[in-house]
Scaffold this motif. Structure first.
Motif, short mmCIF file in Angstrom:
data_model
loop_
_atom_site.label_atom_id
_atom_site.label_comp_id
_atom_site.label_asym_id
_atom_site.label_seq_id
_atom_site.Cartn_x
_atom_site.Cartn_y
_atom_site.Cartn_z
N MET A 191 -9.03 46.09 -21.79
CA MET A 191 -8.33 45.53 -20.62
C MET A 191 -8.90 44.15 -20.29
O MET A 191 -10.08 43.89 -20.48
CB MET A 191 -8.49 46.45 -19.41
CG MET A 191 -7.89 47.83 -19.60
SD MET A 191 -8.18 48.87 -18.15
CE MET A 191 -7.52 50.43 -18.72
N SER A 192 -8.04 43.26 -19.75
CA SER A 192 -8.48 41.91 -19.41
C SER A 192 -9.32 41.91 -18.13
O SER A 192 -9.19 42.79 -17.29
CB SER A 192 -7.28 40.99 -19.22
OG SER A 192 -6.56 41.36 -18.05
N GLU A 193 -10.17 40.87 -18.00
CA GLU A 193 -11.00 40.73 -16.80
C GLU A 193 -10.15 40.55 -15.56
O GLU A 193 -10.48 41.04 -14.48
CB GLU A 193 -11.94 39.53 -16.98
CG GLU A 193 -13.02 39.43 -15.91
CD GLU A 193 -14.00 38.30 -16.18
OE1 GLU A 193 -13.72 37.16 -15.75
OE2 GLU A 193 -15.04 38.54 -16.81
N LEU A 194 -9.00 39.84 -15.71
CA LEU A 194 -8.10 39.62 -14.58
C LEU A 194 -7.52 40.93 -14.08
O LEU A 194 -7.50 41.20 -12.87
CB LEU A 194 -6.97 38.68 -15.01
CG LEU A 194 -5.92 38.34 -13.94
CD1 LEU A 194 -6.57 37.59 -12.79
CD2 LEU A 194 -4.79 37.51 -14.54
N PHE A 195 -7.06 41.79 -15.01
CA PHE A 195 -6.49 43.08 -14.62
C PHE A 195 -7.55 43.98 -13.99
O PHE A 195 -7.31 44.62 -12.96
CB PHE A 195 -5.89 43.78 -15.84
CG PHE A 195 -5.33 45.15 -15.53
CD1 PHE A 195 -4.13 45.30 -14.88
CD2 PHE A 195 -6.04 46.29 -15.90
CE1 PHE A 195 -3.61 46.56 -14.59
CE2 PHE A 195 -5.54 47.55 -15.60
CZ PHE A 195 -4.32 47.68 -14.95
N VAL A 196 -8.75 43.99 -14.59
CA VAL A 196 -9.84 44.83 -14.07
C VAL A 196 -10.21 44.38 -12.66
O VAL A 196 -10.34 45.20 -11.74
CB VAL A 196 -11.08 44.75 -14.99
CG1 VAL A 196 -12.26 45.48 -14.36
CG2 VAL A 196 -10.76 45.36 -16.34
N GLY A 197 -10.37 43.07 -12.47
CA GLY A 197 -10.77 42.56 -11.16
C GLY A 197 -9.70 42.74 -10.11
O GLY A 197 -9.97 43.14 -8.97
#
Length: 352
Positions: A238-244
């Motif tokens: 998963m991308s950092e943007l989605f996780v954050g």
């Protein structure tokens, strides 16, 4: 079950702490912390309801949002210190859209299924809408000017600090306006008050103390739970943007979410709206700007430039939340609309 609630709460909190500090298996840590957050959320909901009984729905919701965001601010400060600016901005974006769409939507849906229509102060709804638009403008202007005019790094930071200062001044002014000079205009009126017909579970002093304790527990458990997510995100790519923006934001604010829904189910939509919308305003007008100044203290400046995707998500959330809440009433159908927009954004962020 009520008699077993507090023993189970303490037992799972201790177990979650042991799992974290003794470095148990990541999956075990995640499961235990996830169960713990449910009990802690229940505790926070009870404390908020008790405080709202004495202080009114609006002040009770405000205290819940403030304590919840204080924990989030502390975690964000550590991330800023480490220079993880993208994760910080993504989590701030997630908190804003999560509160406006997920929390407000779930509260309106749950409360609306039980009560045909739930009302809260219409003047408060209008002021909230104006402040939410101010937050969008303050994020939109720097991004457009810096990218289109190619401002230098120094000018970008000057603009960021100026905007941050303006937002903090606006938020302090809002607190004075809503809590002092125009308090009577924005408080719950007879037609928007829930019929309590009940006595508070604890005294006023105990209620405030338990609210503080519950918030501290939320901060710890949320951090433990978020810490396990990195393994899952690495494993599933998963991308950092989605996780954050989604995973961290949902988990980190789980207790606030459930507290708002619990209050809506008791026809206390005023407190639920204050938790959802008030928390978003606090993030946009106070927490985010404060982090700009904190980064300067660490000697590692963070600007206020959010990505186009983040600004678009916040703008969409503010637009639909303003449209639905401005009349000072909510129904289950409006709650469903908010949740559907949140799902659309979640899927879009997943593919970024």
């Amino acid at each position: 079950m009520k008699k077993l609630f507090f023993p189970l709460l303490i037992a799972f909190f201790v177990l979650s702490a042991l799992a974290h500090y003794l470095h148990w298996n990541t999956v075990a840590q995640f499961v235990i912390s996830a169960v713990t957050i449910v009990f802690v959320a229940g505790f926070l909901g009870k404390a908020t309801e008790a405080v709202a009984h004495y202080a009114g729905q609006r002040l009770g919701g405000f205290l819940n949002a403030t304590f919840g965001n204080a924990a989030e601010l502390i975690i964000a400060i550590f991330l800023v210190k480490e220079g993880l600016f993208d994760m910080v901005k993504a989590s701030l974006t997630g908190s804003i859209i999560g509160n406006l769409l997920l929390v407000l939507g779930a509260s309106a849906l749950a409360g609306g299924l039980k009560f045909k229509e739930q009302k809260f102060n219409i003047h408060l709804a209008g002021q909230n809408a104006s402040l939410m638009l101010l937050g969008v403008i303050a994020l939109f202007i720097p991004a457009v000017f810096v990218k289109s005019e190619h401002l230098s790094q120094g000018d970008t930071m000057t603009l960021s600090v100026t905007v941050a200062a303006v937002l903090i001044i606006a938020y302090i002014g809002w607190l004075v306006y809503s809590m002092v000079t125009h308090k009577s205009l924005l408080e719950d009126h007879a037609d928007t008050q829930a019929d309590h017909g009940e006595t508070a579970a604890w005294s006023k002093g105990q209620s405030i103390l338990f609210l503080v304790i519950a918030t501290v527990m939320v901060a710890f458990v949320s951090e433990w739970l978020v810490g396990t997510l990195h393994t899952f995100t690495d494993q599933y790519g998963m991308s950092e943007l989605f996780v954050g923006a989604f995973i961290v934001a949902i988990v980190g604010n789980a207790a606030e979410h459930s507290a708002a829904v619990m209050l809506a189910l008791k026809n206390k939509i005023g407190a639920a709206v204050e938790i959802a919308v008030g928390s978003s305003l606090q993030i946009a007008l106070f927490v985010a700007p404060v982090l700009i100044f904190v980064s300067l203290m660490f000697g590692n400046p963070m600007n206020i430039l959010f990505t186009t995707v983040e600004i678009a998500a916040i703008g969409v959330a503010v637009l639909i939340a303003t449209s639905i809440s401005r009349d000072g009433a909510t129904t289950w159908y409006e709650g469903k609309l908010l949740l559907l927009v949140y799902i659309v954004l979640g899927v879009a962020f997943f593919f970024v």
